[in-house]
Design a protein around this motif. Structure first.
Motif, PDB file in Angstrom:
ATOM      1  N   LYS A  70       0.832  -1.210   0.000  1.00 40.46           N
ATOM      2  CA  LYS A  70       0.000   0.000   0.000  1.00 40.46           C
ATOM      3  C   LYS A  70       0.863   1.254   0.000  1.00 40.46           C
ATOM      4  CE  LYS A  70      -3.905  -2.214   2.348  1.00 40.46           C
ATOM      5  NZ  LYS A  70      -3.607  -3.459   1.706  1.00 40.46           N
ATOM      6  N   LEU A  71       1.914   1.260   0.797  1.00 39.24           N
ATOM      7  CA  LEU A  71       2.800   2.425   0.849  1.00 39.24           C
ATOM      8  C   LEU A  71       3.485   2.670  -0.495  1.00 39.24           C
ATOM      9  CD1 LEU A  71       4.450   1.952   4.364  1.00 39.24           C
ATOM     10  CD2 LEU A  71       2.820   3.726   3.675  1.00 39.24           C
ATOM     11  N   LEU A  72       3.919   1.602  -1.143  1.00 36.42           N
ATOM     12  CA  LEU A  72       4.577   1.732  -2.446  1.00 36.42           C
ATOM     13  C   LEU A  72       3.618   2.291  -3.488  1.00 36.42           C
ATOM     14  CD1 LEU A  72       7.019   1.224  -4.331  1.00 36.42           C
ATOM     15  CD2 LEU A  72       6.104  -1.092  -4.676  1.00 36.42           C
ATOM     16  N   VAL A  73       2.446   1.691  -3.588  1.00 31.89           N
ATOM     17  CA  VAL A  73       1.468   2.121  -4.589  1.00 31.89           C
ATOM     18  C   VAL A  73       0.957   3.521  -4.289  1.00 31.89           C
ATOM     19  CG1 VAL A  73      -0.861   1.647  -5.470  1.00 31.89           C
ATOM     20  CG2 VAL A  73       0.808  -0.205  -5.296  1.00 31.89           C
ATOM     21  N   MET A  74       0.624   3.791  -3.024  1.00 29.83           N
ATOM     22  CA  MET A  74       0.092   5.109  -2.673  1.00 29.83           C
ATOM     23  C   MET A  74       1.124   6.213  -2.908  1.00 29.83           C
ATOM     24  SD  MET A  74      -2.957   4.580  -1.886  1.00 29.83           S
ATOM     25  CE  MET A  74      -3.897   3.129  -1.559  1.00 29.83           C
ATOM     26  N   SER A  75       2.390   5.928  -2.647  1.00 32.78           N
ATOM     27  CA  SER A  75       3.413   6.955  -2.879  1.00 32.78           C
ATOM     28  C   SER A  75       3.490   7.294  -4.364  1.00 32.78           C
ATOM     29  CB  SER A  75       4.768   6.515  -2.327  1.00 32.78           C
ATOM     30  OG  SER A  75       5.276   5.392  -3.024  1.00 32.78           O
ATOM     31  N   ALA A  76       3.420   6.286  -5.219  1.00 30.61           N
ATOM     32  CA  ALA A  76       3.444   6.539  -6.665  1.00 30.61           C
ATOM     33  C   ALA A  76       2.199   7.300  -7.105  1.00 30.61           C
ATOM     34  CB  ALA A  76       3.558   5.223  -7.428  1.00 30.61           C
ATOM     35  N   LEU A  77       1.038   6.862  -6.641  1.00 30.95           N
ATOM     36  CA  LEU A  77      -0.200   7.526  -7.042  1.00 30.95           C
ATOM     37  C   LEU A  77      -0.240   8.978  -6.553  1.00 30.95           C
ATOM     38  CD1 LEU A  77      -2.866   4.698  -6.560  1.00 30.95           C
ATOM     39  CD2 LEU A  77      -1.683   5.402  -8.659  1.00 30.95           C
ATOM     40  N   LEU A  78       0.263   9.218  -5.363  1.00 31.98           N
ATOM     41  CA  LEU A  78       0.309  10.597  -4.853  1.00 31.98           C
ATOM     42  C   LEU A  78       1.203  11.475  -5.730  1.00 31.98           C
ATOM     43  CD1 LEU A  78       0.394  10.116  -0.988  1.00 31.98           C
ATOM     44  CD2 LEU A  78      -1.313  11.366  -2.306  1.00 31.98           C
ATOM     45  N   VAL A  93     -10.660   7.239  -4.059  1.00 32.92           N
ATOM     46  CA  VAL A  93     -11.357   5.960  -4.234  1.00 32.92           C
ATOM     47  C   VAL A  93     -10.426   4.805  -3.835  1.00 32.92           C
ATOM     48  CG1 VAL A  93     -12.372   4.358  -5.922  1.00 32.92           C
ATOM     49  CG2 VAL A  93     -12.975   6.794  -5.978  1.00 32.92           C
ATOM     50  N   VAL A  94      -9.180   4.873  -4.289  1.00 29.46           N
ATOM     51  CA  VAL A  94      -8.205   3.822  -3.966  1.00 29.46           C
ATOM     52  C   VAL A  94      -7.964   3.771  -2.456  1.00 29.46           C
ATOM     53  CG1 VAL A  94      -5.813   3.051  -4.286  1.00 29.46           C
ATOM     54  CG2 VAL A  94      -7.104   3.944  -6.239  1.00 29.46           C
ATOM     55  N   VAL A  95      -7.763   4.925  -1.840  1.00 31.42           N
ATOM     56  CA  VAL A  95      -7.514   4.980  -0.393  1.00 31.42           C
ATOM     57  C   VAL A  95      -8.741   4.484   0.379  1.00 31.42           C
ATOM     58  CG1 VAL A  95      -7.079   6.547   1.556  1.00 31.42           C
ATOM     59  CG2 VAL A  95      -5.776   6.792  -0.561  1.00 31.42           C
ATOM     60  N   ALA A  96      -9.928   4.902  -0.041  1.00 28.87           N
ATOM     61  CA  ALA A  96     -11.162   4.479   0.637  1.00 28.87           C
ATOM     62  C   ALA A  96     -11.328   2.969   0.578  1.00 28.87           C
ATOM     63  CB  ALA A  96     -12.370   5.177   0.006  1.00 28.87           C
ATOM     64  N   ARG A  97     -11.042   2.380  -0.571  1.00 26.89           N
ATOM     65  CA  ARG A  97     -11.143   0.922  -0.712  1.00 26.89           C
ATOM     66  C   ARG A  97     -10.183   0.233   0.259  1.00 26.89           C
ATOM     67  NH1 ARG A  97      -7.942  -3.605  -1.330  1.00 26.89           N
ATOM     68  NH2 ARG A  97      -8.903  -5.187  -2.620  1.00 26.89           N
ATOM     69  N   GLU A  98      -8.957   0.746   0.344  1.00 21.80           N
ATOM     70  CA  GLU A  98      -7.963   0.134   1.231  1.00 21.80           C
ATOM     71  C   GLU A  98      -8.409   0.221   2.692  1.00 21.80           C
ATOM     72  OE1 GLU A  98      -5.769  -1.758   0.066  1.00 21.80           O
ATOM     73  OE2 GLU A  98      -5.815  -1.063  -2.000  1.00 21.80           O
ATOM     74  N   PHE A  99      -8.904   1.382   3.106  1.00 13.83           N
ATOM     75  CA  PHE A  99      -9.398   1.520   4.478  1.00 13.83           C
ATOM     76  C   PHE A  99     -10.592   0.606   4.728  1.00 13.83           C
ATOM     77  CE2 PHE A  99      -7.363   5.874   4.819  1.00 13.83           C
ATOM     78  CZ  PHE A  99      -6.516   5.524   5.845  1.00 13.83           C
ATOM     79  N   ALA A 100     -11.515   0.531   3.773  1.00 12.83           N
ATOM     80  CA  ALA A 100     -12.723  -0.283   3.947  1.00 12.83           C
ATOM     81  C   ALA A 100     -12.378  -1.767   4.066  1.00 12.83           C
ATOM     82  CB  ALA A 100     -13.684  -0.050   2.780  1.00 12.83           C
ATOM     83  N   VAL A 101     -11.505  -2.255   3.195  1.00 12.75           N
ATOM     84  CA  VAL A 101     -11.130  -3.679   3.252  1.00 12.75           C
ATOM     85  C   VAL A 101     -10.346  -3.967   4.531  1.00 12.75           C
ATOM     86  CG1 VAL A 101      -9.739  -5.483   2.135  1.00 12.75           C
ATOM     87  CG2 VAL A 101     -11.256  -4.050   0.756  1.00 12.75           C
ATOM     88  N   SER A 158     -12.643  -5.247  -6.828  1.00 10.27           N
ATOM     89  CA  SER A 158     -12.098  -6.077  -5.747  1.00 10.27           C
ATOM     90  C   SER A 158     -12.663  -5.661  -4.394  1.00 10.27           C
ATOM     91  CB  SER A 158     -10.571  -6.027  -5.741  1.00 10.27           C
ATOM     92  OG  SER A 158     -10.113  -4.748  -5.374  1.00 10.27           O
ATOM     93  N   GLY A 159     -12.880  -4.362  -4.200  1.00  9.65           N
ATOM     94  CA  GLY A 159     -13.478  -3.907  -2.939  1.00  9.65           C
ATOM     95  C   GLY A 159     -14.881  -4.431  -2.755  1.00  9.65           C
ATOM     96  N   VAL A 160     -15.690  -4.342  -3.810  1.00  9.80           N
ATOM     97  CA  VAL A 160     -17.064  -4.861  -3.751  1.00  9.80           C
ATOM     98  C   VAL A 160     -17.039  -6.364  -3.512  1.00  9.80           C
ATOM     99  CG1 VAL A 160     -19.149  -5.263  -5.123  1.00  9.80           C
ATOM    100  CG2 VAL A 160     -18.081  -2.999  -5.116  1.00  9.80           C
ATOM    101  N   GLU A 161     -16.143  -7.071  -4.203  1.00  7.57           N
ATOM    102  CA  GLU A 161     -16.068  -8.525  -4.029  1.00  7.57           C
ATOM    103  C   GLU A 161     -15.756  -8.907  -2.586  1.00  7.57           C
ATOM    104  OE1 GLU A 161     -14.180 -12.203  -6.441  1.00  7.57           O
ATOM    105  OE2 GLU A 161     -12.708 -10.865  -5.541  1.00  7.57           O
ATOM    106  N   TYR A 162     -14.809  -8.202  -1.954  1.00  2.00           N
ATOM    107  CA  TYR A 162     -14.488  -8.494  -0.550  1.00  2.00           C
ATOM    108  C   TYR A 162     -15.726  -8.382   0.326  1.00  2.00           C
ATOM    109  CZ  TYR A 162      -9.385  -8.924  -0.697  1.00  2.00           C
ATOM    110  OH  TYR A 162      -8.108  -9.363  -0.909  1.00  2.00           O
ATOM    111  N   PHE A 163     -16.512  -7.335   0.111  1.00  2.00           N
ATOM    112  CA  PHE A 163     -17.686  -7.119   0.950  1.00  2.00           C
ATOM    113  C   PHE A 163     -18.812  -8.095   0.625  1.00  2.00           C
ATOM    114  CE2 PHE A 163     -15.451  -3.392   2.223  1.00  2.00           C
ATOM    115  CZ  PHE A 163     -15.906  -3.157   3.509  1.00  2.00           C
TER     116      PHE A 163
END
Length: 175
Positions: A70-78, A93-101, A158-163
């Motif tokens: 998450k840190l690697l991907v989020m740093s690039a996306l930021l 949206v990406v951050v919200a999915r990570e927090f929700a899962v 993937s977020g919807v699938e987890y839920f």
């Protein structure tokens, strides 16, 4: 500290190196950053393989491996958001999915259940990493849009699938 955990820690150490290279005003800085990003991404797959095949799965690895990803991907996306190549709302949206899962997993653990990584989550991670690589190599607006769509589609799916698959974890009636 086993081999799989050392690779995870290497990935964490490579994140600031990746970011410094992105910001350095030197020729080919994005190419150097790309090499570091690819190296860090490859350690993700290698450490998982080593942990499973050589019985090196640890609580530390279960916690730190997804955090490092998450840190690697989020740093690039930021960085792409700052560079004006990724809309901030897409990053949200990406951050919200990570927090929700993560929250779903914490609730599951509280109830004595472990939610393993789903294939859609692995596909999300891999496709996001590929898109980041493409965006680092080619600064093209149409590619940024395409990669944003791919990242969002795999993230939301993937977020919807987890839920959906784990809807019994949350007591929706008593909320």
């Amino acid at each position: 500290m086993n081999t799989a955990n050392k690779l995870t820690m290497l990935r964490v150490i490579l994140i600031p190196v990746f970011l410094v290279l992105l910001y350095l005003p030197i020729p080919f800085h994005r190419v150097f950053a790309l090499v570091i990003f690819i190296l860090a991404s490859v350690t993700d797959f290698i450490d998982g393989y080593i942990a499973r095949h050589y019985n090196q799965v640890t609580d530390f690895g279960k916690f730190m491996d997804p955090l490092a990803d998450k840190l690697l991907v989020m740093s690039a996306l930021l960085w792409f958001v700052e560079a004006g190549r990724l809309p901030a709302w897409a990053m949200l949206v990406v951050v919200a999915r990570e927090f929700a899962v993560t929250a779903l997993r914490l609730i599951a653990v509280e109830r004595g259940r472990v939610i393993a990584a789903a294939w859609s989550g692995k596909i999300k991670t891999a496709s996001t990493m590929v898109c980041i690589c493409l965006m680092l190599v080619f600064a093209r607006p149409w590619l940024d849009v395409l990669c944003t769509v791919v990242i969002l589609a795999t993230t939301v799916y993937s977020g919807v699938e987890y839920f959906v698959k784990n809807r019994d974890v949350i007591d929706w009636k008593n909320m």
